[in-house]
Design a protein around this motif. Structure first.
Motif, mmCIF file in Angstrom:
data_model
loop_
_atom_site.group_PDB
_atom_site.id
_atom_site.type_symbol
_atom_site.label_atom_id
_atom_site.label_comp_id
_atom_site.label_asym_id
_atom_site.label_seq_id
_atom_site.Cartn_x
_atom_site.Cartn_y
_atom_site.Cartn_z
ATOM 1 N N GLU A 186 0.848 -1.194 0.000
ATOM 2 C CA GLU A 186 0.000 0.000 0.000
ATOM 3 C C GLU A 186 0.880 1.238 0.000
ATOM 4 N N GLU A 187 0.306 2.349 -0.445
ATOM 5 C CA GLU A 187 1.045 3.615 -0.367
ATOM 6 C C GLU A 187 0.044 4.705 0.004
ATOM 7 N N ARG A 188 -0.315 4.751 1.297
ATOM 8 C CA ARG A 188 -1.298 5.741 1.755
ATOM 9 C C ARG A 188 -0.671 7.114 1.911
ATOM 10 N N ASP A 189 0.632 7.151 2.189
ATOM 11 C CA ASP A 189 1.375 8.409 2.215
ATOM 12 C C ASP A 189 2.324 8.377 1.031
ATOM 13 N N LYS A 190 2.336 9.450 0.258
ATOM 14 C CA LYS A 190 3.163 9.474 -0.950
ATOM 15 C C LYS A 190 4.638 9.241 -0.602
ATOM 16 N N GLY A 191 5.236 8.256 -1.273
ATOM 17 C CA GLY A 191 6.653 7.985 -1.041
ATOM 18 C C GLY A 191 6.925 7.043 0.115
ATOM 19 N N LEU A 192 5.856 6.630 0.810
ATOM 20 C CA LEU A 192 6.035 5.693 1.931
ATOM 21 C C LEU A 192 5.231 4.424 1.655
ATOM 22 N N HIS A 201 -3.001 2.003 11.101
ATOM 23 C CA HIS A 201 -3.166 1.349 9.804
ATOM 24 C C HIS A 201 -4.408 1.768 9.031
ATOM 25 N N THR A 202 -5.255 2.591 9.635
ATOM 26 C CA THR A 202 -6.523 2.893 8.973
ATOM 27 C C THR A 202 -6.525 4.218 8.233
ATOM 28 N N GLN A 203 -5.499 5.007 8.420
ATOM 29 C CA GLN A 203 -5.459 6.320 7.762
ATOM 30 C C GLN A 203 -4.021 6.654 7.390
#
Ligand code: SF4
Length: 240
Positions: A154-160, A228-230
């Motif tokens: 997953e990549e919920r934060d750009k670059g992470l 893990h949810t946001q």
């Protein structure tokens, strides 16, 4: 990473692969990610049974892989003792904790806020300070109602990037791995707990939902601390 499953076939893999195939797949996922991210791949080790599996798998991929533990003032004594033993064995595990002042009994009046301050904030700090580009977790999609929609990558934060290498494992397979490979676990499991957290918010519970003993009596019952949810909402450095 070549191996990653699509959203549709995650469910098929949960019952379509046997134990040995799942172990091999998880090792490959970590290995492929380590090839890509090197020492910017870091394991988030919660010290729970699932993290114990992931940590052991990561050490099999490369003993140099580092990790971090987020602890709180409310962790049970057994968890603190287990943490000390684990860190003594693996000094490449860094411990993060937020000791700032919070309102009394915040875990009852506003557990979301309490988790945000005591768990999510130190996670952000770990990711920043360790310059993480890929964090590895022990999330499993069979663990409860809040965990059915995750993906292996997953990549919920750009670059992470977040890698969930045991996403498709059943609870039984986690215990199978720990027993077969002789991996030590928190002694609270022997007392009947199935999912571990802060002492204030964790009870022994029966029934099909593995996380049913978490946050009983609050709006978060059986839920999540929020890590893990946001998105973590952090800036990630792009240097590799
Ligand atoms: S699990 Fe409970 S005590 Fe621990 S951070 Fe969350 S709300 Fe606070």
């Amino acid at each position: 990473m070549a191996l990653v499953a699509t959203a549709e076939n995650v469910k098929a893999l949960v019952d379509g692969l046997n134990f040995a195939e799942k172990v091999a797949r998880s090792l490959r996922l970590i290995s492929e990610a380590y090839e890509e991210y090197g020492d910017r791949l870091v394991v988030a080790n919660s010290l729970g049974k699932d993290s114990c599996v992931v940590w052991d798998l990561a050490k099999r991929v490369n003993p140099k892989i580092a990790g971090f533990i987020v602890t709180t003032r409310f962790k049970p004594r057994e968890t603190i003792d287990f943490m000390k033993l684990t860190v003594a064995r693996y000094p490449e595990l860094k411990v993060y904790k937020n000791d700032s002042e919070i309102p009394d009994r915040l875990y009852e009046t506003n557990p979301d806020r309490c988790c945000d301050v005591l768990k999510v904030e130190p996670t952000r700090q770990a990711i920043r300070e360790m310059n993480v580009a890929c964090w590895v977790t022990g999330l499993r999609c069979t663990e409860g109602r809040t965990r059915t929609d995750f993906q292996e990558v997953e990549e919920r934060d750009k670059g992470l990037v977040k890698l969930n290498p045991i996403l498709i494992w059943h609870e039984r397979e986690v215990w199978q791995y720990l027993a077969l490979y002789g991996v030590p676990v928190n002694p609270l499991y022997a007392a009947g707990y199935r999912s571990l957290g802060c002492a204030t918010c964790t009870k022994i519970a029966n029934g099909p939902d593995e996380r049913a003993g978490r946050w009983i009596g609050t709006s978060k019952c059986g839920g999540e601390c929020g890590i893990h949810t946001q998105p973590l909402k952090i800036e990630v450095r792009s240097d590799r």
